[in-house]
Enzyme design. Structure first.
Site, PDB file in Angstrom:
ATOM      1  N   HIS A   1       0.801  -1.228   0.000  1.00  0.00           N
ATOM      2  CA  HIS A   1       0.000   0.000   0.000  1.00  0.00           C
ATOM      3  C   HIS A   1       0.833   1.277   0.000  1.00  0.00           C
ATOM      4  O   HIS A   1       0.277   2.367  -0.070  1.00  0.00           O
ATOM      5  CB  HIS A   1      -0.918   0.026   1.227  1.00  0.00           C
TER       6      HIS A   1
HETATM    7  C1  UD1 Z   1      -1.875   5.281   6.166  1.00  0.00           C
HETATM    8  C2  UD1 Z   1      -0.553   5.706   6.814  1.00  0.00           C
HETATM    9  C3  UD1 Z   1       0.492   4.624   6.606  1.00  0.00           C
HETATM   10  C4  UD1 Z   1      -0.002   3.290   7.088  1.00  0.00           C
HETATM   11  C5  UD1 Z   1      -1.321   2.971   6.391  1.00  0.00           C
HETATM   12  C6  UD1 Z   1      -1.883   1.670   6.857  1.00  0.00           C
HETATM   13  C7  UD1 Z   1      -0.068   8.110   6.807  1.00  0.00           C
HETATM   14  C8  UD1 Z   1       0.778   9.155   6.205  1.00  0.00           C
HETATM   15  N1  UD1 Z   1      -0.038   6.902   6.197  1.00  0.00           N
HETATM   16  O1  UD1 Z   1      -1.650   5.172   4.775  1.00  0.00           O
HETATM   17  O2  UD1 Z   1       1.654   4.955   7.340  1.00  0.00           O
HETATM   18  O3  UD1 Z   1       0.945   2.301   6.781  1.00  0.00           O
HETATM   19  O4  UD1 Z   1      -2.251   4.036   6.692  1.00  0.00           O
HETATM   20  O5  UD1 Z   1      -3.059   1.356   6.203  1.00  0.00           O
HETATM   21  O6  UD1 Z   1      -0.726   8.351   7.801  1.00  0.00           O
HETATM   22  N2  UD1 Z   1      -9.108   4.757   2.192  1.00  0.00           N
HETATM   23  C9  UD1 Z   1     -10.300   4.079   2.142  1.00  0.00           C
HETATM   24  N3  UD1 Z   1     -10.860   3.682   3.337  1.00  0.00           N
HETATM   25  C10 UD1 Z   1     -10.288   3.939   4.539  1.00  0.00           C
HETATM   26  C11 UD1 Z   1      -9.080   4.663   4.565  1.00  0.00           C
HETATM   27  C12 UD1 Z   1      -8.500   5.059   3.388  1.00  0.00           C
HETATM   28  O7  UD1 Z   1     -10.847   3.807   1.094  1.00  0.00           O
HETATM   29  O8  UD1 Z   1     -10.843   3.546   5.582  1.00  0.00           O
HETATM   30  C13 UD1 Z   1      -8.471   5.148   0.898  1.00  0.00           C
HETATM   31  C14 UD1 Z   1      -8.787   6.556   0.487  1.00  0.00           C
HETATM   32  O9  UD1 Z   1      -8.911   6.557  -0.882  1.00  0.00           O
HETATM   33  C15 UD1 Z   1      -7.528   7.326   0.878  1.00  0.00           C
HETATM   34  C16 UD1 Z   1      -6.449   6.273   0.700  1.00  0.00           C
HETATM   35  O10 UD1 Z   1      -7.058   5.043   1.040  1.00  0.00           O
HETATM   36  O11 UD1 Z   1      -7.352   8.447   0.111  1.00  0.00           O
HETATM   37  C17 UD1 Z   1      -5.243   6.504   1.562  1.00  0.00           C
HETATM   38  O12 UD1 Z   1      -5.595   6.623   2.949  1.00  0.00           O
HETATM   39  P1  UD1 Z   1      -4.661   7.468   3.949  1.00  0.00           P
HETATM   40  O13 UD1 Z   1      -5.144   7.350   5.341  1.00  0.00           O
HETATM   41  O14 UD1 Z   1      -4.442   8.816   3.403  1.00  0.00           O
HETATM   42  O15 UD1 Z   1      -3.247   6.750   3.818  1.00  0.00           O
HETATM   43  P2  UD1 Z   1      -2.876   5.205   3.760  1.00  0.00           P
HETATM   44  O16 UD1 Z   1      -2.310   4.892   2.421  1.00  0.00           O
HETATM   45  O17 UD1 Z   1      -3.992   4.346   4.270  1.00  0.00           O
END
Ligand code: UD1
Length: 383
Positions: A229
């Site tokens: 991811h």
């Molecule tokens: C975040 C953390 C990362 C961790 C990861 C674990 C930061 C900078 N990054 O990354 O360190 O390893 O979580 O999962 O804090 N999304 C969904 N549903 C959710 C959450 C997210 O669909 O419940 C999608 C959204 O499109 C979002 C994308 O995932 O834009 C990224 O989510 P985000 O929390 O920004 O970062 P992660 O890649 O999950």
């Protein structure tokens, strides 16, 4: 006397770190002797992760108390997400334990004694910043880890959080050395061990007796468990294409199980790459903690870019290939079963694992299931 702890969780890897802290606080309150403080704990969920499979399932499986406050922040750019967490967190911080203004009825200000943040996600950084500006003490669990790669958003979060936190609770001695090199006074650093492994140890039985292998038609030590991811792997078309091609090739050698993070699914769709789920390449929705633990324990090989899985595979002595140029968890490589790889070397490295040429290492010190106990002791002592 009581100590008020406001504990923060926001994203998936936070939940298995806060679960043992709550349990250890409860155990402390139960067994406390005269003169020892009562620990009053409240939980804030920032809402950084919000899907049932990215959040709620962990609360259920790990018996984490329902959050006292949910900031419901959700996704956004780093700036937007961080700023929204800060804005939503400030009023909660000030009122979580009652009225912050001393009055004649209530002469004690009701601010938390400690805000406890874990890991390195945007929620960790955002809440730390708010506390520092208000002069409220922060304890950082999993402090001192460094990848020395500032292109990683988590590295920025780690550096800033550690610079601001008042108590730095570290998982391993390399973390202590990193903090001392950055000029953090030794009396703010406390080596407590790996809190993620507390949760693993507490759930070992479920990992052993879990039905997921049967459900997926897998045989122990005859499949690969994959998670991906990181933006560095999945946000660039070339890199994602080449990794997916490597995984398709691997699926001809042994079954591949790939529970897919929403970010990865979104990027595959954006680049028009088909994940080609078939009999031996199983692309799933995100899975819960217990299923993940069972797969990590039973896999012939873990292939990942996650921080937590590098540690969990090291505990189980399952060979792990980490698709990253560096790791902030070097003991998983120097002592454990983890090796770094990249899209170019992936096929050769997989062959090495499958031919049995990779050593499986040992479990690092203080991965003993008691880190949360030491965290609670440190907080109770620092009052
Ligand atoms: C975040 C953390 C990362 C961790 C990861 C674990 C930061 C900078 N990054 O990354 O360190 O390893 O979580 O999962 O804090 N999304 C969904 N549903 C959710 C959450 C997210 O669909 O419940 C999608 C959204 O499109 C979002 C994308 O995932 O834009 C990224 O989510 P985000 O929390 O920004 O970062 P992660 O890649 O999950």
């Amino acid at each position: 006397m009581s100590i008020k702890l406001l504990i923060i969780a926001g994203a998936r890897p936070n939940f298995m770190k806060v679960a043992p802290i709550f349990k250890a606080a409860q155990a402390h309150n139960h067994a406390r002797r005269e003169g020892e403080p009562f620990l009053e704990c409240k939980l804030v969920h920032t809402g950084q992760h919000y899907d049932q499979k990215m959040s709620e399932v962990f609360f259920q499986e790990l018996s984490i108390p329902a959050p006292d406050f949910n900031l419901g922040v959700g996704s956004g750019s780093h700036a937007v997400q961080t700023a929204q967490i800060m804005t939503a967190f400030e009023p909660v911080l000030l009122t979580a334990f009652g009225n912050p203004q001393p009055s004649t009825i209530n002469p004690q200000p009701c601010l938390p004694d400690w805000v406890v943040v874990v890991g390195d996600v945007n929620s960790t950084l955002a809440c730390t910043l708010v506390c520092s500006k208000l002069g409220i003490k922060v304890a950082h669990v999993e402090a001192g880890l460094r990848s020395f790669d500032r292109t990683m958003p988590e590295e920025i979060n780690r550096i800033v959080t550690d610079a601001l936190a008042d108590l730095l609770l570290t998982p391993s001695s390399d973390a202590d050395a990193n903090l001392k090199r950055e000029g953090i006074p030794a009396d703010r650093i406390k080596l407590v061990g790996n809190v993620m492994i507390d949760t693993l140890v507490a759930n070992l039985e479920q990992a052993t007796n879990n039905p997921i292998l049967d459900k997926l038609g897998l045989t122990e030590k005859e499949f690969a468990y994959v998670t991906l991811h990181r933006p560095s792997n999945v946000d660039h078309e070339q890199s994602l294409r080449s990794i997916m091609a490597g995984l398709n090739k691997l699926a001809h050698q042994l079954p591949v199980v790939f529970p897919m993070h929403p970010r990865t699914r979104k990027m595959l769709a954006q680049f028009g790459i088909s994940p080609a789920s078939n009999g031996s390449f199983k692309v799933l929705e995100p899975i819960g903690y217990l299923d993940s633990l069972a797969l990590t324990k039973a896999a012939r090989l873990v292939l990942t870019d996650s921080g937590g899985l590098q540690e969990e595979s090291t505990f189980f002595r399952t060979p792990c290939l980490t698709l990253r140029a560096n790791t902030e968890r070097p003991v998983t490589v120097t002592l454990g079963s983890n090796r770094l790889t990249d899209a170019q070397c992936l096929s050769d490295d997989i062959d090495k694992v499958l031919s049995g040429a990779m050593e499986t290492g040992q479990v690092p010190p203080l991965w003993d299931g008691k880190a949360a106990e030491r965290i609670i002791q440190a907080l109770a002592q620092h009052g």
